[in-house]
Design an enzyme around this catalytic site. Structure first.
Site, PDB file in Angstrom:
ATOM      1  N   ALA A   1      24.127  72.160  64.570  1.00 21.92           N
ATOM      2  CA  ALA A   1      24.275  73.590  64.819  1.00 21.92           C
ATOM      3  C   ALA A   1      22.962  74.230  65.279  1.00 21.92           C
ATOM      4  CB  ALA A   1      24.777  74.268  63.551  1.00 21.92           C
TER       5      ALA A   1
ATOM      6  N   HIS B   1       2.709  74.983  41.177  1.00 19.18           N
ATOM      7  CA  HIS B   1       3.096  73.953  40.208  1.00 19.18           C
ATOM      8  C   HIS B   1       3.947  74.574  39.106  1.00 19.18           C
ATOM      9  CE1 HIS B   1       2.782  70.442  37.625  1.00 19.18           C
ATOM     10  NE2 HIS B   1       2.481  71.264  36.617  1.00 19.18           N
TER      11      HIS B   1
ATOM     12  N   GLU C   1      32.127  51.160  56.697  1.00 15.85           N
ATOM     13  CA  GLU C   1      31.243  51.447  57.827  1.00 15.85           C
ATOM     14  C   GLU C   1      31.107  50.206  58.697  1.00 15.85           C
ATOM     15  OE1 GLU C   1      29.332  53.937  59.389  1.00 15.85           O
ATOM     16  OE2 GLU C   1      28.754  52.246  60.652  1.00 15.85           O
TER      17      GLU C   1
ATOM     18  N   VAL D   1      37.479  47.955  60.698  1.00 14.64           N
ATOM     19  CA  VAL D   1      38.831  48.343  60.314  1.00 14.64           C
ATOM     20  C   VAL D   1      39.813  47.860  61.377  1.00 14.64           C
ATOM     21  CG1 VAL D   1      40.352  50.281  59.805  1.00 14.64           C
ATOM     22  CG2 VAL D   1      37.967  50.337  59.053  1.00 14.64           C
TER      23      VAL D   1
END
Ligand code: FAD
Ligand code: NAD
Length: 465
Positions: free
Chosen positions: A319, A443, A202, A236
């Site tokens: 979306a 619960h 990253e 990179v």
């Protein structure tokens, strides 16, 4: 003679198709133009196929790491072909559901590439080009993977998310992922669950840079514990072939390093589908910004009666955002009241544990000059989390200091992607920490964590008094 419609929608993803259905439900004559498959990226190459794979791989992880809960399973395996077929079946079934809804609502579907040739005109190119006329046009052409100019990015074995989802290559033993965003993290989860050695590279100083720091730090720690190698601040430089593998050369803190793998996934963001979308004249009028279509608050472009929504306008590329924007645009066209408040949007990452956020973080509230109170509850002491041997996690709530109104939430725990809806509702309905703390939760459940986090805000308040 061109066919005439009230609305022409270009693109049948989660933005376009619900908008078309909404307009049809209002009795409007609607045409949809789609160049690939109904359902768009989300259904065919995004949300649905990734979550189908994640469902199976996390089940696999759970049964093969079940000692804690008294489970000993021998011979468990994920069958690549069956999983591929399952993914295909899920996608096709959902796709045929959209098709049926289109038929039921008398929506005319044109397969081909749509382009805007006039303020009220769309040309559908294909073997037999068709000219359509529409009072309104809604552009919902979405996005596709964006590949940075890394030398070697075109080598065989270097793939984007579309290709990796198509292949379902479960035999891959070493995967390098360039980009530690949402796609990168979900694929890191899928492949590490299967026992593949995953390395994430990253560029920014942390994974999930668009999310709250603590969520990213915790996820990094959990994934590292499971053997995922994560390098942040990694630039990179090149991809090369090295023996029978691929070598990814990167620079980390000024030092050159290399990671080798069988496959490299590039997941560094997306770009809008606007190439050749507008004929000459229209393109200048719409004024693309880095390829994205600028719109106003009503999703209207700079050309009257032409709207644009979803990934193609940039902003939050999700979306449910595309869907809400499409409905808002149709409501604006046909003068209806707006249904969606676009200011409160949940965001989820389907890793294990899941991550879900909505509204402000403590940091973003501070930037807005808001004074806040926060409440955090560690899920390790939640009964349901403990009995089901969940990973570390937390529920964090952000409230206004004055009055305690909930303005944000960050969750990292099992079912966080479902629990977040409750907090979205709390924000929308302007509920306070006091309101949340006085709701009786069942619960044992994960949602008890929400009440406890609200209680933590109140405790801070009591201490002050
Ligand atoms: P799209 O879904 O991209 O649809 C656009 C459609 O328009 C496509 O079908 C395309 O073929 C068509 N089209 C393009 N150009 C033309 C043209 N000229 N003529 C005719 N048709 C055209 N979001 C979530 O909310 N949750 C998730 O879990 C999630 N997971 C994801 C996982 C992956 C791997 C990826 C890549 C994305 C994911 N997303 C997720 C993001 C989500 O898929 C998108 O935000 C969403 O699909 C955008 O919807 P849209 O309708 O704007 O565009
Ligand atoms: P992203 O923007 O989330 O992450 C891309 C990452 O790549 C960033 O962290 C960025 O810093 C990094 N990066 C960019 N260039 C790089 C380089 N040269 N080297 C190393 N790292 C680099 O984008 P994405 O993960 O590709 O996802 C695309 C979109 O799809 C997102 O907007 C996301 O909202 C959506 N999506 C959503 C979900 C979900 O809702 N669960 C899942 C997948 C994708």
């Amino acid at each position: 003679m061109a066919e005439c419609y009230d609305l022409i929608v270009i693109g049948a993803g989660p933005g376009g198709y619900p908008a078309a259905l909404k307009a049809a439900s209002l009795g409007k004559r609607v045409a949809v133009v789609e160049s690939r498959e109904l359902g768009g990226t989300c259904l065919n190459r995004g949300c649905i196929p990734t979550k189908t794979l994640l469902h199976t791989t996390s089940l696999f992880r759970e049964v093969t790491h079940g000692e804690m809960v008294g489970l000993e399973v021998h011979g468990a395996a994920v069958h690549a072909e069956s999983l591929k077929m399952r993914k295909q079946q899920v996608v096709e079934t959902l796709r045929s559901g959209i098709e049926k809804q289109f038929i039921k609502n008398k929506i005319d579907l044109y397969y081909g590439i749509g382009s805007v040739t006039g303020a009220h005109e769309v040309l559908v190119s294909g073997t037999e080009p068709v000219r359509l006329e529409g009072h309104y046009i809604l552009i919902a052409t979405g996005s596709r993977p964006s590949i940075p100019p890394i030398p070697g990015a075109d080598l065989p074995g270097v793939v984007d998310s579309d290709q990796l989802l198509e292949e379902v290559d479960l035999g891959c033993k070493q995967l390098i992922i360039i980009g530690g965003g949402v796609i990168g993290m979900e694929f890191a989860q899928i492949y590490s669950d299967l026992g593949c050695q995953v390395t994430v590279l990253e560029a920014m100083d942390r994974i999930l840079p668009n999310m709250e720091k603590e969520l990213a730090q915790n996820l990094k720690m959990i994934l590292k514990k499971r053997g995922v190698e994560i390098h942040t601040g990694a630039k990179v430089q090149a991809i090369r072939c090295a023996e029978s593998k691929l070598l990814c050369v990167y620079e980390e803190k000024g030092v050159e390093a290399g990671a080798s793998g069988e496959k490299i996934l590039i997941a560094t963001g997306r770009k809008p589908n606007t190439e050749n979308l507008f004929a000459e004249g229209q393109a200048e009028a719409v004024g693309l910004a880095h390829g994205y279509i600028p719109v106003d608050d009503h999703f209207l472009t700079r050309i009257p009666d032409i709207y644009a929504i979803g990934d193609v306008i940039g902003g939050i590329q999700l979306a449910h955002v595309a869907t809400a924007e499409g409905i808002c645009a149709v409501e604006d066209m046909f003068h209806l009241g707006r249904t969606f408040d676009m200011s409160v949007v949940p965001s989820c990452v389907y890793t294990n544990p899941e991550i879900a956020t909505v509204g402000d973080t403590e940091e973003s509230a501070k930037e807005k000059g808001l004074e806040t109170r926060t409440g955090k509850y560690l899920m390790s002491v939640n009964g349901k989390s403990f009995l089901s041997a969940q990973e570390r996690g937390f529920v964090k709530l952000v409230a206004e200091a004055e009055g305690g109104r909930i303005i944000g939430a960050q969750l990292m725990c099992a079912r966080a992607t479902d629990l977040i809806a409750e907090l979205e509702l709390a924000i929308q309905k302007k509920m306070s920490a006091q309101d949340l703390a006085t709701i009786i939760m069942p619960h044992p459940t994960f949602c008890e964590g929400i009440r406890e986090a609200a209680e933590a805000i109140l405790e801070k308040e009591y201490e002050k008094r």
